[in-house]
Write an enzyme that holds these catalytic residues in place. Structure first.
Site, PDB file in Angstrom:
ATOM      1  N   THR A 302      32.892  33.051  37.246  1.00 62.38           N
ATOM      2  CA  THR A 302      33.511  33.579  36.036  1.00 62.38           C
ATOM      3  C   THR A 302      32.728  33.176  34.798  1.00 62.38           C
ATOM      4  O   THR A 302      32.481  33.983  33.894  1.00 62.38           O
ATOM      5  CB  THR A 302      34.962  33.085  35.925  1.00 62.38           C
ATOM      6  OG1 THR A 302      35.703  33.504  37.075  1.00 62.38           O
ATOM      7  CG2 THR A 302      35.636  33.623  34.682  1.00 62.38           C
ATOM      8  N   GLN A 332      37.457  38.891  37.553  1.00 66.67           N
ATOM      9  CA  GLN A 332      37.046  38.234  36.312  1.00 66.67           C
ATOM     10  C   GLN A 332      35.777  38.866  35.737  1.00 66.67           C
ATOM     11  O   GLN A 332      34.782  39.048  36.448  1.00 66.67           O
ATOM     12  CB  GLN A 332      36.808  36.744  36.545  1.00 66.67           C
ATOM     13  CG  GLN A 332      38.039  35.981  37.001  1.00 66.67           C
ATOM     14  CD  GLN A 332      38.196  35.927  38.505  1.00 66.67           C
ATOM     15  OE1 GLN A 332      37.642  36.754  39.231  1.00 66.67           O
ATOM     16  NE2 GLN A 332      38.943  34.948  38.989  1.00 66.67           N
ATOM     17  N   GLN A 354      40.412  41.436  32.781  1.00 67.48           N
ATOM     18  CA  GLN A 354      40.747  40.079  33.185  1.00 67.48           C
ATOM     19  C   GLN A 354      39.747  39.096  32.578  1.00 67.48           C
ATOM     20  O   GLN A 354      38.538  39.280  32.694  1.00 67.48           O
ATOM     21  CB  GLN A 354      40.734  39.950  34.711  1.00 67.48           C
ATOM     22  CG  GLN A 354      41.131  38.562  35.205  1.00 67.48           C
ATOM     23  CD  GLN A 354      41.304  38.496  36.713  1.00 67.48           C
ATOM     24  OE1 GLN A 354      41.326  39.509  37.384  1.00 67.48           O
ATOM     25  NE2 GLN A 354      41.443  37.306  37.245  1.00 67.48           N
ATOM     26  N   ASP A 355      40.268  38.059  31.912  1.00 67.94           N
ATOM     27  CA  ASP A 355      39.438  36.976  31.362  1.00 67.94           C
ATOM     28  C   ASP A 355      38.501  37.463  30.260  1.00 67.94           C
ATOM     29  O   ASP A 355      37.302  37.153  30.257  1.00 67.94           O
ATOM     30  CB  ASP A 355      38.632  36.306  32.468  1.00 67.94           C
ATOM     31  CG  ASP A 355      39.494  35.549  33.462  1.00 67.94           C
ATOM     32  OD1 ASP A 355      40.727  35.528  33.279  1.00 67.94           O
ATOM     33  OD2 ASP A 355      38.949  34.989  34.417  1.00 67.94           O
ATOM     34  N   ASP A 376      45.305  37.091  32.024  1.00 65.55           N
ATOM     35  CA  ASP A 376      44.783  35.830  31.473  1.00 65.55           C
ATOM     36  C   ASP A 376      43.636  36.093  30.510  1.00 65.55           C
ATOM     37  O   ASP A 376      42.606  35.409  30.532  1.00 65.55           O
ATOM     38  CB  ASP A 376      44.298  34.906  32.593  1.00 65.55           C
ATOM     39  CG  ASP A 376      45.336  34.659  33.666  1.00 65.55           C
ATOM     40  OD1 ASP A 376      46.535  34.704  33.350  1.00 65.55           O
ATOM     41  OD2 ASP A 376      44.954  34.437  34.829  1.00 65.55           O
ATOM     42  N   ARG A 452      50.743  31.769  31.244  1.00 66.56           N
ATOM     43  CA  ARG A 452      51.121  31.090  32.482  1.00 66.56           C
ATOM     44  C   ARG A 452      50.260  29.834  32.630  1.00 66.56           C
ATOM     45  O   ARG A 452      49.172  29.735  32.049  1.00 66.56           O
ATOM     46  CB  ARG A 452      50.975  32.010  33.689  1.00 66.56           C
ATOM     47  CG  ARG A 452      49.588  32.580  33.939  1.00 66.56           C
ATOM     48  CD  ARG A 452      49.566  33.400  35.200  1.00 66.56           C
ATOM     49  NE  ARG A 452      48.253  33.957  35.501  1.00 66.56           N
ATOM     50  CZ  ARG A 452      47.878  34.358  36.710  1.00 66.56           C
ATOM     51  NH1 ARG A 452      48.724  34.239  37.740  1.00 66.56           N
ATOM     52  NH2 ARG A 452      46.680  34.864  36.909  1.00 66.56           N
ATOM     53  N   TRP A 454      47.697  27.676  34.020  1.00 65.01           N
ATOM     54  CA  TRP A 454      46.528  27.628  34.887  1.00 65.01           C
ATOM     55  C   TRP A 454      46.367  26.235  35.490  1.00 65.01           C
ATOM     56  O   TRP A 454      46.068  26.088  36.672  1.00 65.01           O
ATOM     57  CB  TRP A 454      45.302  28.023  34.066  1.00 65.01           C
ATOM     58  CG  TRP A 454      44.019  28.097  34.818  1.00 65.01           C
ATOM     59  CD1 TRP A 454      43.850  28.210  36.166  1.00 65.01           C
ATOM     60  CD2 TRP A 454      42.716  28.081  34.248  1.00 65.01           C
ATOM     61  NE1 TRP A 454      42.504  28.256  36.480  1.00 65.01           N
ATOM     62  CE2 TRP A 454      41.789  28.184  35.317  1.00 65.01           C
ATOM     63  CE3 TRP A 454      42.237  27.998  32.936  1.00 65.01           C
ATOM     64  CZ2 TRP A 454      40.408  28.191  35.104  1.00 65.01           C
ATOM     65  CZ3 TRP A 454      40.864  28.021  32.724  1.00 65.01           C
ATOM     66  CH2 TRP A 454      39.969  28.113  33.802  1.00 65.01           C
TER      67      TRP A 454
END
Length: 536
Positions: A302, A332, A354-355, A376, A452, A454
């Site tokens: 990532t 990611q 994502q990310d 996220d 959330r 991690w």
């Protein structure tokens, strides 16, 4: 200048305390050592290491902090040596070689941060020290985590075991700094690190302004210009301009890169030694840096998928778009990643899925930015503040009836002593126009959450934000069962809009008491009053 040569030169510049091997290993555990170590999460290794350390006669409380720091540094040097051995033994194995190389790099960053901490302790810059040691702890844990996925030899297993011990010693040194900062010189008052879930809020240093009026200065003088067509510029590629910046991680001079309107398809890296680099664009949607690296298709971490990745301190950016176009179905795919301490980003756009934005470590300030993604999409383990930003959920599925569960933020704080967290102030929480069409067509299958956990001590705060109705009444999403639900801190204060109703929020989220809201001011949370310049 190569990174290895740079760090060698730095090692000559910074002095450090004597090696922990200078004291008799049979030196008894004193009552003072017990007092100091009771402020840590791992008192047994703390007592054992300090008993063998180079404490001076009649040590002060700060001497105990320095001694714990020396223990950490000595073990870090051993860890660096072990990783070099792992790298040599991993030739021919791409995954192990990549993990070992990444570890060697981040341990060098930790080396620099610990040396800087040692230098600053005597000058009373305890907040800086806490920020740098929080990053070092994150680097040590990150290295251990990277090796976890390639743990196929005894050598790697042995190295992981050592890194686990190093992480504990780093935690102990950081915990002592936190105790010293919060409770003063009297070690009898020191206690292990606590969090808001324990009812503990950091002391504030005054001031009633939650927000900062500063930003990227408007009177910056351009050093080099990047032009897509080569006309009226020094370079055609952003990376070429970055390479032209001087190599000096201690420099106070800004190197300003004006990036003209255009789409720049490239992967950009701002190395650790190129301090105070500034990107100035022609505006959001006009100056665009774009890439499509992702975990699924390219088989990389990532961390390495970022279109733009910054390691140097003092980075600034204004008036541009950074995006990752990999799409919603490749896992990611980072648009922007930053390890830049004292970083200011203003009027920029970050597009991904994502990310999207990886605020990896240290202190970062984002003002009037637009951040778009789904899973996220604001994450990391930094102390980052987002002021007056648009936070927009984008479609995760191509089929609007398929449904999705999106979390805006995820914070990887592994230790309660780390001064890290994500704070959103006066932001708009909404969806893109496309997403909101999906949501309106079938709201029951599209769920959106503020964040959330991690990692175990995740800390995310939303204050005075406008939350539209796409936010689920629960507000917050679990990571995996009850993981971290007793240790995280997800706080809200003064939010408005249909998604801000706290009456149905999960029981493990919190309303921030009014008397503690200034804990999350720019001044107190990231010491921004000391380094965010006037934007005029």
């Amino acid at each position: 200048m190569s990174a290895l040569l740079l760090f060698y030169l730095l090692s000559l510049v910074f002095s450090f305390t004597p090696s922990s091997s200078t004291r008799n290993p049979n030196f008894p555990v004193s009552s003072e050592i017990r007092l100091a170590c009771k402020s840590t999460r791992y008192p047994r290794p703390c007592r054992a290491s300090l008993s063998k350390s180079s404490l001076p006669p009649n040590p002060t409380s700060l001497d105990f902090v320095r001694s714990a720091l020396t223990v950490t540094y000595d073990k870090l040097k051993t860890g660096q040596s072990m990783l070099k051995t792992v790298l040599t033994a991993s030739r021919g194995d791409l995954n192990r070689t990549t993990a070992a190389t990444n570890c060697i790099n981040i341990l060098y960053y930790s080396d620099y941060r610990i040396r800087s901490t040692n230098d600053s302790l005597s000058r009373g810059k305890i907040k800086d020290c806490r920020a740098w040691m929080s990053a070092s702890l994150g680097y040590h844990f990150g290295c251990w985590s990277a090796l976890k996925y390639v743990n196929t030899t005894k050598l790697i297993g042995k190295t992981m075991s050592f890194l686990d011990a190093l992480t504990k010693h780093t935690s102990n040194a950081l915990s002592m700094m936190v105790a010293y900062d919060n409770f003063g010189k009297d070690m009898a008052a020191w206690v292990p690190p606590k969090t808001e879930r324990d009812g503990f809020y950091e002391k504030v240093t005054g001031g009633t302004e939650l927000r900062s009026k500063g930003g990227v200065p408007s009177n910056l003088k351009v050093d080099v210009t990047v032009s897509k067509d080569g006309r009226g510029g020094n370079y055609k590629f952003v990376q070429e301009a970055v390479n032209a910046a001087p190599d000096n991680p201690e420099s106070t001079r800004r190197f300003v890169i004006y990036i003209k309107e255009g789409v720049y398809e490239e992967t950009v890296r701002v190395p650790f030694e190129k301090r105070n680099v500034v990107f100035l664009g022609d505006g959001i949607g006009k100056t665009i840096i774009t890439g499509s690296l992702n975990v699924k298709m390219h088989g990389i971490s990532t961390y390495n998928t970022a279109t733009v990745g910054v390691l140097s301190d003092g980075f600034m950016a204004k008036g541009l778009t950074i995006r990752n176009t990999a799409g919603p179905d490749v896992h990611q795919a980072v648009a922007f990643r930053s390890d830049s301490d004292l970083s200011v980003v203003e009027n920029c756009e970050f597009l991904g899925n994502q990310d999207t934005l990886y605020a990896h470590t240290l202190r970062q300030f984002y003002k009037k930015c637009r951040i778009q993604g789904n899973v996220d999409f604001v994450f990391g383990n930094s102390a980052s503040m987002f002021q007056d930003c648009e936070i927009l959920v984008a479609p995760l599925q191509l089929n609007p009836d398929q449904g999705s569960n999106n979390a805006i933020a995820a914070l990887g704080r592994t230790d309660p002593a780390q001064s890290t967290g994500l704070v959103f102030q006066n932001c708009l929480i909404n969806g893109t126009d496309e997403y909101m069409r999906y949501y309106r067509s079938n709201p029951k299958v599209h769920r959106n959450y503020l964040g959330r956990p991690w990692k175990e001590f995740s800390r995310i705060v939303f204050m005075n934000c406008v939350m539209e109705d796409l936010i689920h009444p629960d507000g917050w999403m679990p990571w995996d069962g009850d993981f971290a639900l007793k240790t995280l801190f997800f706080g809200e204060f003064g939010n408005t809009g249909p998604g801000s109703d706290r009456s149905k929020r999960v029981a493990w989220s919190s309303e921030i008491p009014a008397q503690h809201i200034h804990t999350y001011s720019v001044q107190n949370f990231i010491q921004g009053d000391q380094w965010i310049p006037s934007s005029s």
